[in-house]
Design an enzyme around this catalytic site. Structure first.
Site, PDB file in Angstrom:
ATOM      1  N   HIS A  20      -3.137  -3.261   4.164  1.00 20.85           N
ATOM      2  CA  HIS A  20      -3.532  -1.857   4.371  1.00 20.85           C
ATOM      3  C   HIS A  20      -4.770  -1.531   3.557  1.00 20.85           C
ATOM      4  O   HIS A  20      -5.572  -0.680   3.923  1.00 20.85           O
ATOM      5  CB  HIS A  20      -2.431  -0.893   3.917  1.00 20.85           C
ATOM      6  N   HIS A  45      -5.218   2.025  -5.382  1.00 22.24           N
ATOM      7  CA  HIS A  45      -5.689   1.426  -4.123  1.00 22.24           C
ATOM      8  C   HIS A  45      -6.830   2.284  -3.580  1.00 22.24           C
ATOM      9  O   HIS A  45      -7.081   3.372  -4.095  1.00 22.24           O
ATOM     10  CB  HIS A  45      -4.537   1.305  -3.116  1.00 22.24           C
ATOM     11  N   HIS A  47      -9.351   3.824  -0.281  1.00 25.78           N
ATOM     12  CA  HIS A  47      -9.492   4.240   1.119  1.00 25.78           C
ATOM     13  C   HIS A  47     -10.964   4.337   1.473  1.00 25.78           C
ATOM     14  O   HIS A  47     -11.794   4.725   0.648  1.00 25.78           O
ATOM     15  CB  HIS A  47      -8.850   5.615   1.343  1.00 25.78           C
ATOM     16  N   GLU A  51     -10.185  10.481   1.907  1.00 26.00           N
ATOM     17  CA  GLU A  51      -9.182  11.268   2.630  1.00 26.00           C
ATOM     18  C   GLU A  51      -9.320  12.746   2.319  1.00 26.00           C
ATOM     19  O   GLU A  51      -8.817  13.578   3.050  1.00 26.00           O
ATOM     20  CB  GLU A  51      -7.782  10.770   2.272  1.00 26.00           C
ATOM     21  N   HIS A  64      -6.986   5.993  -5.205  1.00 24.35           N
ATOM     22  CA  HIS A  64      -5.725   6.683  -5.498  1.00 24.35           C
ATOM     23  C   HIS A  64      -4.975   5.943  -6.601  1.00 24.35           C
ATOM     24  O   HIS A  64      -4.520   4.812  -6.393  1.00 24.35           O
ATOM     25  CB  HIS A  64      -4.850   6.749  -4.240  1.00 24.35           C
ATOM     26  N   THR A 131      -0.472   9.393   1.634  1.00 22.65           N
ATOM     27  CA  THR A 131      -1.236   9.180   2.863  1.00 22.65           C
ATOM     28  C   THR A 131      -1.125   7.749   3.386  1.00 22.65           C
ATOM     29  O   THR A 131      -1.471   7.498   4.526  1.00 22.65           O
ATOM     30  CB  THR A 131      -2.724   9.513   2.640  1.00 22.65           C
TER      31      THR A 131
HETATM   32 ZN    ZN Z   1      -3.876   6.344  -0.798  1.00 23.20          ZN
END
Ligand code: ZN
Length: 181
Positions: A20, A45, A47, A51, A64, A131
């Site tokens: 992911h 992690h 993104h 977001e 995050h 999320t």
């Molecule tokens: Zn996240």
């Protein structure tokens, strides 16, 4: 705005490409205080793109930092990532991240999570949900108002693995569209 009480150590334990995202896991000893509740730092992690938006502005990436309390509650510190000066910690992550999904491996000892924080720790605080899967968990969100800068080459390297791993920003949803005052 209350001061964000972060007490992070300077290293990460392992790094993993979990299918992911790229994630770094932390050993015991790093924490965050929210009121009088202590949350332990579990993992960070990334993104792409961000977001969250601030003042209608989207960012190339977002980190995050996920924390968990003894009672099982989650608190996530969100850090928006703009393109600009290289960030040494993120640069090391990009250099050492596994290119394919697989088991966690030892993280480079030079990856300091504190180097991925802006100078000012002002933040938005609101309840929301996680999320990444599973999306159902309730989370205390602490989105830092100031972005950090990372090299555009490092964003491009991450994007080769994960060109789009953010949940789409929902318009008019206060959980994702925030305005600084
Ligand atoms: Zn996240």
């Amino acid at each position: 705005m209350p001061v964000l009480k972060l007490n992070w150590g300077k290293g990460a334990d392992t790094i993993v490409n979990n299918g992911h995202t790229i994630q770094l896991n932390f050993a015991e000893g790093s924490s965050l205080m929210l009121g009088n509740v202590k949350y332990k730092l579990l993992q960070v992690h990334f993104h792409r793109p961000s977001e969250h938006m601030i003042g209608g502005k989207n960012f190339p990436m977002e980190a995050h930092f996920v924390h968990r309390s003894e009672a099982g509650g989650l608190a996530v510190v969100g850090v928006l990532m703009a393109e600009g000066k290289p960030n040494p910690a993120f640069g090391k992550i990009v250099k050492t991240m596994p290119a394919a999904e697989g088991p966690a491996v030892k993280a480079d000892a030079g990856i300091d999570p504190r180097a991925m924080l802006p100078q000012r720790l002002g933040y938005f605080h609101y309840p929301g949900s996680l999320t990444t899967p599973p999306c159902s968990e309730v989370v205390e969100w602490l989105l830092l108002t100031d972005p950090i800068q990372v090299a555009s080459a490092d964003v491009a390297a991450f994007a080769k693995l994960y060109p789009m791993n953010a949940r789409p920003v929902q318009k008019d949803n206060r959980r994702y569209v925030l305005r600084s005052t």
